[in-house]
Design a protein around this motif. Structure first.
Motif, PDB file in Angstrom:
ATOM      1  N   ILE A  36       2.965   5.519  15.684  1.00  0.00           N
ATOM      2  CA  ILE A  36       3.388   4.241  15.109  1.00  0.00           C
ATOM      3  C   ILE A  36       4.865   4.376  14.747  1.00  0.00           C
ATOM      4  CG2 ILE A  36       3.202   2.740  13.073  1.00  0.00           C
ATOM      5  CD1 ILE A  36       0.859   2.344  14.826  1.00  0.00           C
ATOM      6  N   ARG A  37       5.632   3.449  15.229  1.00  0.00           N
ATOM      7  CA  ARG A  37       7.066   3.491  14.921  1.00  0.00           C
ATOM      8  C   ARG A  37       7.665   2.111  15.096  1.00  0.00           C
ATOM      9  NH1 ARG A  37       9.083   2.733  19.806  1.00  0.00           N
ATOM     10  NH2 ARG A  37       8.230   3.846  21.619  1.00  0.00           N
ATOM     11  N   LEU A  38       8.976   2.007  14.774  1.00  0.00           N
ATOM     12  CA  LEU A  38       9.674   0.744  14.998  1.00  0.00           C
ATOM     13  C   LEU A  38       9.898   0.557  16.496  1.00  0.00           C
ATOM     14  CD1 LEU A  38      12.364   1.065  12.177  1.00  0.00           C
ATOM     15  CD2 LEU A  38      10.254  -0.292  12.142  1.00  0.00           C
ATOM     16  N   ASN A  54       1.561   6.801   9.902  1.00  0.00           N
ATOM     17  CA  ASN A  54       1.094   7.829  10.849  1.00  0.00           C
ATOM     18  C   ASN A  54       0.338   8.927  10.124  1.00  0.00           C
ATOM     19  OD1 ASN A  54       2.003   6.748  13.255  1.00  0.00           O
ATOM     20  ND2 ASN A  54       4.068   7.576  12.976  1.00  0.00           N
ATOM     21  N   LYS A  55       0.895   9.327   9.013  1.00  0.00           N
ATOM     22  CA  LYS A  55       0.300  10.425   8.253  1.00  0.00           C
ATOM     23  C   LYS A  55      -1.046  10.005   7.651  1.00  0.00           C
ATOM     24  CE  LYS A  55       1.458  14.437   6.005  1.00  0.00           C
ATOM     25  NZ  LYS A  55       2.346  15.515   6.414  1.00  0.00           N
ATOM     26  N   THR A  56      -1.055   8.806   7.084  1.00  0.00           N
ATOM     27  CA  THR A  56      -2.232   8.351   6.337  1.00  0.00           C
ATOM     28  C   THR A  56      -3.390   8.042   7.267  1.00  0.00           C
ATOM     29  OG1 THR A  56      -0.721   7.391   4.772  1.00  0.00           O
ATOM     30  CG2 THR A  56      -3.017   6.675   4.627  1.00  0.00           C
ATOM     31  N   THR A  90       9.439  12.467  -0.390  1.00  0.00           N
ATOM     32  CA  THR A  90      10.539  12.622   0.566  1.00  0.00           C
ATOM     33  C   THR A  90      10.053  12.942   1.968  1.00  0.00           C
ATOM     34  OG1 THR A  90      10.745  14.928  -0.061  1.00  0.00           O
ATOM     35  CG2 THR A  90      12.193  13.379  -1.172  1.00  0.00           C
ATOM     36  N   GLN A  91       8.829  13.433   2.084  1.00  0.00           N
ATOM     37  CA  GLN A  91       8.326  13.811   3.412  1.00  0.00           C
ATOM     38  C   GLN A  91       8.363  12.644   4.401  1.00  0.00           C
ATOM     39  OE1 GLN A  91       3.974  14.310   3.499  1.00  0.00           O
ATOM     40  NE2 GLN A  91       3.912  13.638   1.366  1.00  0.00           N
ATOM     41  N   TYR A  92       8.261  11.407   3.893  1.00  0.00           N
ATOM     42  CA  TYR A  92       8.242  10.263   4.804  1.00  0.00           C
ATOM     43  C   TYR A  92       9.647   9.780   5.184  1.00  0.00           C
ATOM     44  CZ  TYR A  92       3.505  10.156   2.958  1.00  0.00           C
ATOM     45  OH  TYR A  92       2.258  10.483   2.575  1.00  0.00           O
ATOM     46  N   TRP A  93      10.609  10.277   4.505  1.00  0.00           N
ATOM     47  CA  TRP A  93      11.965   9.734   4.627  1.00  0.00           C
ATOM     48  C   TRP A  93      12.850  10.634   5.479  1.00  0.00           C
ATOM     49  CZ3 TRP A  93      13.198   5.040   2.105  1.00  0.00           C
ATOM     50  CH2 TRP A  93      12.155   4.521   1.314  1.00  0.00           C
ATOM     51  N   ALA A 110       0.839  -1.204   0.000  1.00  0.00           N
ATOM     52  CA  ALA A 110       0.000   0.000   0.000  1.00  0.00           C
ATOM     53  C   ALA A 110       0.876   1.257   0.000  1.00  0.00           C
ATOM     54  CB  ALA A 110      -0.914  -0.013   1.227  1.00  0.00           C
ATOM     55  N   PHE A 111       1.996   1.147   0.746  1.00  0.00           N
ATOM     56  CA  PHE A 111       2.947   2.270   0.804  1.00  0.00           C
ATOM     57  C   PHE A 111       3.608   2.482  -0.558  1.00  0.00           C
ATOM     58  CE2 PHE A 111       7.515   3.390   1.918  1.00  0.00           C
ATOM     59  CZ  PHE A 111       7.273   4.737   2.145  1.00  0.00           C
TER      60      PHE A 111
END
Lengths: 716, 716
Positions: A331-333, A323-325, A257-260, A247-248
């Motif tokens: 939510i994280r590792l 998190n954004k979607t 780039t905003q997610y990276w 999905a990602f």
């Protein structure tokens, strides 16, 4: 289920009663590891494949084929367990892998690789030698870290690591070079993945570190002690599947780039990646574009219910996107502590298990398998096994960490904040890799058989251990050693620690001249030992140093932390040290306030002192006069100024026009003490002077020896 | 003859019986010197003249007027005989003269000179202070160099020097600024000069140096001991007169570079000189061009029978011209020893003379006088007095020279081969200047009231003492101190001299392994102490070092000479040292052959040794392997190789690829000892190893302390 669950031999215990039995255990473990390595390489059907470099940042497979054997010889020689080399050329060329730590270091060196047969023959020689060593070596139980048996175990575990990393490289070879066999079965269960969900994990105090008393071999980074108390948190029930991750990808996650992270963006720019490394997009039988996954020995339509395999940067971007979607946030590792908290839901460890509880230890497959196949713990899957799980924790040593002298660069180069831990092991993780305490870390862009799960937690900050990297600034390291570390050295045999000498003079002067012990300033406190000593006697102690690089160590020690630093042993060879206040029997000194400050431009709040100690401030200031001319304003009536200096003025440090001495003034020699006296005399009376002895270790054989001058001045 | 012969007060003796009488003597000498200085300056009739700079390389006279007074204060403070300054500004601005040593250093600094009245008032204050000090100081007899009385004498003699140098500057002022008086009478005897001729001087052993036991004040450079035995030679009966010199000028001597040294040619190019500095050419009363001479207080038609006044460069050119023109050859300036040989024809010294034997000590004139006026010795004139006589000798300290701690830059900056001695004194030389042992030296272009006489001699080489300048290379100085000088230091208190430690290990090994003591190589011998020790036990000893800068000191010591070097005390302040073999009880070692050699490329003649000692060769070679790989070929059967090293490899010294250790090789740590062993093992057996202790003094408070490794290897 067609579960083979053919457990490999367990790692040998360090303890035991029968020496001969232990010899046999060691030999079996050695031989089985050896055979497993050769079994993996036997999948290659064309020796050409040994010389390809499917991953330009890594050596070709011929290097790794030779490497695990040469490792034994090189370590045995280093440990002086053997005298002779078997094949100097091979032992040189197969000794040093390409640094797996950086993705932008291209290695363009030319290597004159050996033939496959040459390596096979060499491996045979090494095997004979090791077997003979195992048969004949002195062996006492338990096996200690400095023993030959430990080196044999190290060699086995080293080879097991390379079984895994070689399999990753083979996974990048064209399939035509590989022929599957029944010893390396790919899982054939593919299908739709279950919907992932968050499962609650109870918080607890997580204890880190393999105990010294543990009965199995461990790498240096596993030992030591630390703990973190966790709040409750939630974790994904399953590893993130290809299905969840796609999905990602389809949401153009690799293009946004905003997610990276910055590092992630740099990696994207370098690799132009658009999907996970082992995916590809092809036209399928139906003539449509479709995703496929490359496994070790085959390529299959993307198995949606298998774990996705990505690097940390991709896993992190996925969490950010999620998190954004979904506007969930948080939510994280997981961190290392959070993973351990889950791991605590599993009983026992590899050596205890009758049958392994997951897709690990080559017990089932030579590939991943569905994320919902192995239920473990409290309603979770794949706490261990299937693929490694990236964490938010960069690796560092625990408190009490010590390098193993025969492999001092196994861990220390990774203690740099750039290597993140992966946990849990994969289907090909065996031996130490598959055990609870093992700790492997790689650069965040690196690929293994690794994916991730995620957690949801309000914990702020991240429940990570404070990082405690080795200080490597040479000057700071020398100071740390002089203040706290030299008790471990037996040379040079100087009378007393230098900081101790200074502190004793300060205390003796306070006593002799009946000075109040309310407030003391330790100016030029460096890494703080004099402050810690004096703080036991003064109500308030201000430790000030020009350089924050020194001050931060004082602060850290005050917080009860240990400090790590390196010190040259000889040339490029360094020793690794760890010190803490209790090593030198000092309390934390809650009444100390450490701060960065410029002696030549000291804030006015630094006043009202009974005693001001200035340690090597004169020669390290850009203009010592600025300090000396006004220091009397900072002292209480009858207060003492105690100056320690070797008057070693240096043009690198300060313009000659500012030197207090060591110069001609109007044609006459003026010493530093002359210059000091000239400035202080209007406001101070010189009470006494002493010569101190200071040794500063440069390396194993070289020291700076000096005789600084301590002068005691009383405000008139 | 209108001889005034009004002798000044003689310099006080150091010995005496009555303290009060000595006080009075000192005060009289001080006051008379003081008055004489002011008398000279009283010749100036316009205060403007104090601020002119007739000689751009020197300060204006106002500086010198204040300087001799500030000298007292500055030295008294340096010696801690007084605490307070009288006038800090004046004592700073009048402290440091323009360096009179270089003719091409233009001084363009701006000075804020005091007014004449300010200096007069200041001189008054200083005079009161000194008189009071003389009255009240502790005084014991004889007066020692570290006493206050010595400082007073130093101040007097310093002022007497400046009476002379100031008179030279005044001689360059426009005459209108000066008014003659009866205390400063110019000689009026002018006329034709006698024809010069050569007179035989009997050779003798000339002894240099004022004895420590001498009863008068002396500057540091006068003390010590040396001797030279001279053959007979001839000397000019008279100083060279204007008449004798004018032939050179008229022969266009100043235009012909062939007569001039390189330095002389540079000076000519800089100054465009065409005749002596105090000559000028003018149209006389008869309307013809004629030469005139400027004296201190008047200008007169060139007095042909007076001595010419020139610098060394001109005097030297004249001698060269004379040799060329008259084809005599061997005409040159006398050396210091030759002048002393003439001086020995005069009995007594200034303090013994009832009346002075020449135009000196201001006894007759305030100018030169005819060269045939004062007959002295065996048919010679003006051995002393009239004008100073340039010599072929550059100044240096005699053996045993030591600086005076309160004036460590009186002499040492002139020990550079660029300052030549002038001897004999002039009409205005008084006190120490007029005494036999005094030694003044100036840059060769410098002007004083100085001329020359010449000698004719077959002596080859010139009968000069070997020059013995201070070694100033920091590394060499530290080695010299470590080898020979550290016995004078009381810190750090190390067990035993490092060279001694090494030598003892060599000798102990030779004994223990019954090695023949025929031939030994000391490679890396530095400044030679180990060679000197071992040479007592071996038949032949070869001392080899990479650097000729070190070897030359070994050679010098072997020749029985002393070695001078400086060592940092603090910053720019240095200590001056002199060492010789007898200081460390070592014989000269006639069986030592010192030579420069490269360990990595050693000539094949260096072979057949019983023992090869390699001191710090590994870490100082550009490629130590080149030495180690073949060193076995240089040893006799069963011979020993003894290696001393701290394994401190350094990229400044050698490329890292050549390091024996301190590096990773094929991924493993290799120490220097590992690297050494690897190369030596095929040919050698390691017999023993020891740790040595080495301290290297950096300055008064700082040392390098190291623990080098000594290993003993026997040829298999």
């Amino acid at each position: 289920m067609n579960l083979r669950n053919k457990n490999l031999i367990k790692p040998p215990c360090l303890n035991g009663k029968s020496i001969e039995h232990k010899r046999q255990e060691l030999k079996d473990y050695f031989l089985q590891t050896w055979a497993q390595y050769e079994s993996l390489f036997s999948l290659i059907n064309d020796s050409k494949a040994y010389y390809l470099r499917p991953e330009p940042l890594r050596h070709p497979l011929i290097f790794y084929f030779g490497h695990t054997a040469t490792f034994y010889i090189n370590k045995l020689r280093l440990g002086k367990f053997i005298d002779q080399r078997l094949n100097g050329k091979l032992e040189a060329i197969c000794a040093v892998g390409v640094d797996e730590m950086s993705w932008d270091d291209l290695n363009s060196e030319h290597y004159d690789w050996p033939s496959v047969n040459e390596v096979i023959e060499y491996r045979q020689q090494v095997s004979v030698l090791i077997e003979k060593l195992i048969d004949t070596m002195e062996l006492t139980l338990p096996i200690k870290q400095n023993s030959l048996a430990w080196v044999i175990l190290m060699g086995c575990e080293h080879e097991r690591i390379h079984i895994e990393t070689s399999s990753v490289i083979m996974r990048m070879l064209p399939l035509s070079y590989l022929t599957a066999n029944e010893n390396w079965p790919t899982c054939d269960e593919t299908g739709v993945a279950p919907e992932n969900e968050l499962v609650k994990v109870d918080g607890q105090k997580v204890v880190f570190g393999k105990p010294e008393s543990d009965d199995t071999f461990g790498w240096d980074n596993e030992y030591g002690y630390d703990s973190i108390t966790l709040n409750n948190f939630e974790t994904s029930k399953y590893l993130v599947s290809n299905q969840e991750y796609i999905a990602f990808v389809k949401a153009n996650g690799y293009q946004q780039t905003q997610y990276w992270t910055n590092e992630g963006q740099q990696w994207l720019a370098f690799t132009h990646a658009t999907m996970p490394r082992f995916w590809c997009e092809k036209v399928n039988d139906s003539g449509n574009k479709a995703y496929y996954q490359r496994n070790l020995l085959n390529e299959i339509p993307l198995p949606l219910n298998w774990p996705v395999e990505v690097n940390y940067l991709e896993a992190k971007a996925f969490c950010n996107w999620k998190n954004k979607t979904y506007r969930e946030g948080n939510i994280r590792l997981p961190t290392e502590s959070e993973w351990l908290c889950m791991r605590n839901q599993l009983e026992g460890d590899l050596i205890d298990w009758q049958s392994v509880p997951g897709n690990i230890d080559l017990a089932f497959y030579a590939s991943s398998c569905p994320v919902d196949k192995f239920s473990q713990g409290n309603d979770l899957f794949d706490i261990v096994g299937n693929v490694w799980q990236w964490t938010e924790s960069s690796i560092d040593g625990f408190q009490g960490f010590e390098v193993h002298p025969l492999y001092d660069d196994f861990s220390t180069p990774t203690f740099d904040g750039k290597h993140n831990l992966i946990k849990g092991g994969s289907w090909i993780s065996t031996g130490n890799e598959a055990m609870k305490h093992s700790r492997y870390a790689f650069r965040r862009h690196f690929f293994q058989h690794a994916g991730f799960r995620y957690v949801k937690s309000d914990h702020q900050p991240l429940p990570n251990l404070a990082s405690n990297h080795y200080e490597t600034n040479v000057d700071i390291c020398r100071q740390l050693h002089a203040h706290y570390g030299e008790i471990r050295s037996n040379k040079p045999p100087t009378a007393k620690n230098y900081s101790q000498q200074i502190a004793e003079q300060v205390l003796a002067s306070a006593e002799k001249y009946q000075i109040s012990k309310q407030k003391c300033l330790d100016l030029g406190c460096s890494v703080g030992r004099v402050s810690f000593i004096l703080a036991q006697y003064f109500s308030q102690l201000d430790g000030v140093d020009f350089s924050a690089g020194y001050i931060r160590h004082g602060v850290n020690l005050q917080q009860g932390n240990s400090i790590r630093y390196t010190l040259e042993n000889e040339g490029d060879i360094v020793d690794f040290h760890e010190v803490k206040l209790t090593d030198v029997d000092l309390p934390r000194g809650d009444n100390i306030h450490f701060s960065q400050g410029d002696a030549s431009n000291l804030k006015s709040i630094f006043s009202g002192y009974d005693i001001i100690l200035a340690q090597h401030v004169l020669e390290q200031s850009y203009d010592p006069r600025l300090f000396l001319k006004k220091v009397h304003q900072r002292l209480n009536a009858n207060g003492l100024l105690i100056v320690v200096s070797n008057y070693h003025f240096d043009e690198q440090q300060a313009n000659k026009s500012t030197w207090l001495g060591g110069i001609k003034v109007n044609g006459e020699n003026v010493t530093g003490f002359d210059g000091l006296s000239a400035i202080l005399t209007p406001h101070f009376t010189l009470l006494e002077q002493h010569q101190l002895t200071r040794t500063l270790k440069i390396n194993q054989r070289n020291f700076e020896l000096s005789f600084p001058h301590l002068t005691v001045w009383q405000l008139k």
